[in-house]
Design a protein around this motif. Structure first.
Motif, PDB file in Angstrom:
ATOM      1  N   ALA A  54      44.788  46.074  25.727  1.00 40.35           N
ATOM      2  CA  ALA A  54      44.501  44.914  24.882  1.00 40.35           C
ATOM      3  C   ALA A  54      44.057  43.712  25.717  1.00 40.35           C
ATOM      4  CB  ALA A  54      45.731  44.547  24.049  1.00 40.35           C
ATOM      5  N   THR A  55      44.624  43.575  26.925  1.00 38.56           N
ATOM      6  CA  THR A  55      44.212  42.482  27.811  1.00 38.56           C
ATOM      7  C   THR A  55      42.747  42.618  28.186  1.00 38.56           C
ATOM      8  OG1 THR A  55      46.457  42.319  28.710  1.00 38.56           O
ATOM      9  CG2 THR A  55      44.684  41.335  30.005  1.00 38.56           C
ATOM     10  N   LEU A  58      40.369  42.069  25.103  1.00 37.74           N
ATOM     11  CA  LEU A  58      40.183  40.666  24.743  1.00 37.74           C
ATOM     12  C   LEU A  58      38.885  40.122  25.329  1.00 37.74           C
ATOM     13  CD1 LEU A  58      41.165  37.934  23.596  1.00 37.74           C
ATOM     14  CD2 LEU A  58      42.345  37.575  25.778  1.00 37.74           C
ATOM     15  N   SER A 321      45.743  44.942  18.362  1.00 43.75           N
ATOM     16  CA  SER A 321      46.593  43.948  19.027  1.00 43.75           C
ATOM     17  C   SER A 321      45.834  42.644  19.262  1.00 43.75           C
ATOM     18  CB  SER A 321      47.100  44.498  20.362  1.00 43.75           C
ATOM     19  OG  SER A 321      47.920  45.630  20.160  1.00 43.75           O
ATOM     20  N   CYS A 322      44.558  42.764  19.630  1.00 45.37           N
ATOM     21  CA  CYS A 322      43.748  41.566  19.878  1.00 45.37           C
ATOM     22  C   CYS A 322      43.554  40.747  18.609  1.00 45.37           C
ATOM     23  CB  CYS A 322      42.394  41.959  20.454  1.00 45.37           C
ATOM     24  SG  CYS A 322      42.456  42.553  22.158  1.00 45.37           S
ATOM     25  N   ALA A 327      42.697  36.779  18.279  1.00 45.61           N
ATOM     26  CA  ALA A 327      41.302  36.853  18.705  1.00 45.61           C
ATOM     27  C   ALA A 327      40.410  36.873  17.468  1.00 45.61           C
ATOM     28  CB  ALA A 327      41.063  38.116  19.541  1.00 45.61           C
ATOM     29  N   GLY A 334      40.586  33.355  21.354  1.00 49.31           N
ATOM     30  CA  GLY A 334      41.638  34.312  21.684  1.00 49.31           C
ATOM     31  C   GLY A 334      42.232  34.010  23.046  1.00 49.31           C
ATOM     32  N   VAL A 339      47.347  37.850  22.604  1.00 55.62           N
ATOM     33  CA  VAL A 339      47.177  39.311  22.592  1.00 55.62           C
ATOM     34  C   VAL A 339      48.506  39.999  22.871  1.00 55.62           C
ATOM     35  CG1 VAL A 339      46.161  41.224  23.885  1.00 55.62           C
ATOM     36  CG2 VAL A 339      44.728  39.320  23.153  1.00 55.62           C
TER      37      VAL A 339
END
Length: 386
Positions: A54-55, A58, A321-322, A327, A334, A339
């Motif tokens: 997810a990181t 983003l 998740s984002c 986001a 975002g 996140v």
């Protein structure tokens, strides 16, 4: 707090409030089992790959709502290569990890080239990647599962930090680390506020600032206290903390981080201001390939095997998740902390429903509804702002 400030507060912290309420709901419905020390540990172990992917996702989304559909297949493919090297070839885990990381970067560079410089839509490019690398995973594994992974490799991701204070029922090292993290957070928060004041920037009310610091500090200490009651700090949490801190810094404090937001906000304006938009797209997807490789390392360690079905639907968890974490579906908006909140919310829902014995199909229905609600909230908010 007046009505305007109250509205702004709830808009900014909607998902934080939702996370708290959902956690309390599942704690009630599971008779407190939701927050048992072992389940808090499981929340980290079972969702570590989501935080990593997810990181990276983003950055792709920031460029204009773009996504990477291939990450689940890339996780499987890179994991398959790692399994072959460590299980069948007997490679040293360190060397195998270097190769896995390089393979992930090469995949990211490959897809980033077509997206950034040939301008093939990210959806099409990564959809092709999803099919290609899922197929290659089966070719590399020959349809078989490779297990077990070397003990020295598992120790990097599946072990726990030794309690140097030798506590009995409580891991004292975990408590000390929690205190250090809390002090570090408070020092950084007050230093940042002081720096803004010195530069003449508008500051948020002191009451709200202090309240935020108190709540976050309490969350850190409660979280570390629960871990201390089980086995202490899992090594995978150290990996996650490093990744989160690095990318939070990149997106908020560096020039290239600002470029991702600029391109997503208005690509033409960003290009006219001198930003190399092709480079921004390229870096987003090259980085995604690298983090997919890291997620692959975590995944095969968690499963203690490399198998052809690993990584299935991982891309959906990362994308969800984002968007749940704030986001924008249009790009340009975002944050990494947002996140992480989104990924945690997804993890809490998964864990809570699993403890309650909810059917896996209904779990998918609930997660789909939560994702849709988050995107609807984003779209409606933007229309009202206009």
């Amino acid at each position: 707090m007046d009505k305007t400030n109250m509205s702004a507060f709830f808009k900014k912290y909607t998902m934080v409030i939702a996370l708290i309420l959902i956690t309390l709901f599942f704690t009630w419905r599971t008779g407190g089992n939701m927050i048992l020390p072992q389940n808090v540990n499981n929340l980290i172990a079972q969702n570590a790959y989501v935080f990593v992917l997810a990181t990276g996702m983003l950055l792709c989304i920031l460029t204009g709502g773009n996504i990477d559909l291939s990450v689940g297949s890339v996780v499987c493919f890179v994991g398959a290569i790692g399994g072959q090297l460590m299980v069948n070839k007997g490679w040293n885990p360190g060397m195998a990890m270097v190769v896995m990381l390089l393979v992930g970067i090469v995949i990211g560079v490959w897809q980033g080239f077509w997206i950034a410089y040939v301008r093939i839509p990210p959806f099409i490019t990564t959809l092709a990647g999803m099919l290609i690398f899922r197929g290659l995973s089966n070719v590399v594994l020959n349809g078989l599962t490779l297990a077990p992974m070397p003990a020295s490799y598992l120790a990097l991701f599946n072990s726990y930090i030794v309690d140097v204070f030798h506590g009995n029922s409580i891991n004292i090292t975990c408590i000390v680390v929690g205190l250090i993290a809390t002090v570090g957070f408070l020092a950084a928060s007050f230093a940042g506020r002081a720096a803004k004041a010195k530069k003449g920037y508008a500051l948020k009310p002191m009451g709200g600032f202090v309240g935020r610091c108190v709540v976050i500090s309490a969350v850190i200490m409660v979280f570390m206290w629960r871990l201390a009651q089980y086995k202490g700090i899992p090594t995978v949490l150290i990996w996650l903390a490093l990744i989160i801190m690095i990318y939070a810094y990149i997106t908020s404090k560096t020039t290239i981080g600002r470029h991702f937001y600029a391109v997503g906000g208005n690509e033409k304006a960003a290009e006219l201001s001198g930003i190399n938009t092709n480079k921004v797209y390229f870096l987003a997807y090259a980085n995604m390939g690298m983090l997919a490789a890291v997620a692959a390392m975590i995944t095969i360690a968690r499963l203690n095997s490399a198998n052809p079905t690993a990584g299935t639907n991982y891309e959906m968890d990362a994308i969800g998740s984002c968007f749940i974490g704030g986001a924008s579906a249009y790009g340009g908006t975002g944050t990494v902390p947002g996140v992480i909140i989104g990924a945690t919310l997804m993890g809490v829902i998964n864990l809570g429903m699993s403890i309650m014995g909810v059917d896996a199909n209904w779990q998918k229905v609930v997660k789909g509804c939560v994702l849709l609600a988050a995107v609807i909230f984003d779209v409606v908010s933007k229309k009202r702002a206009k």
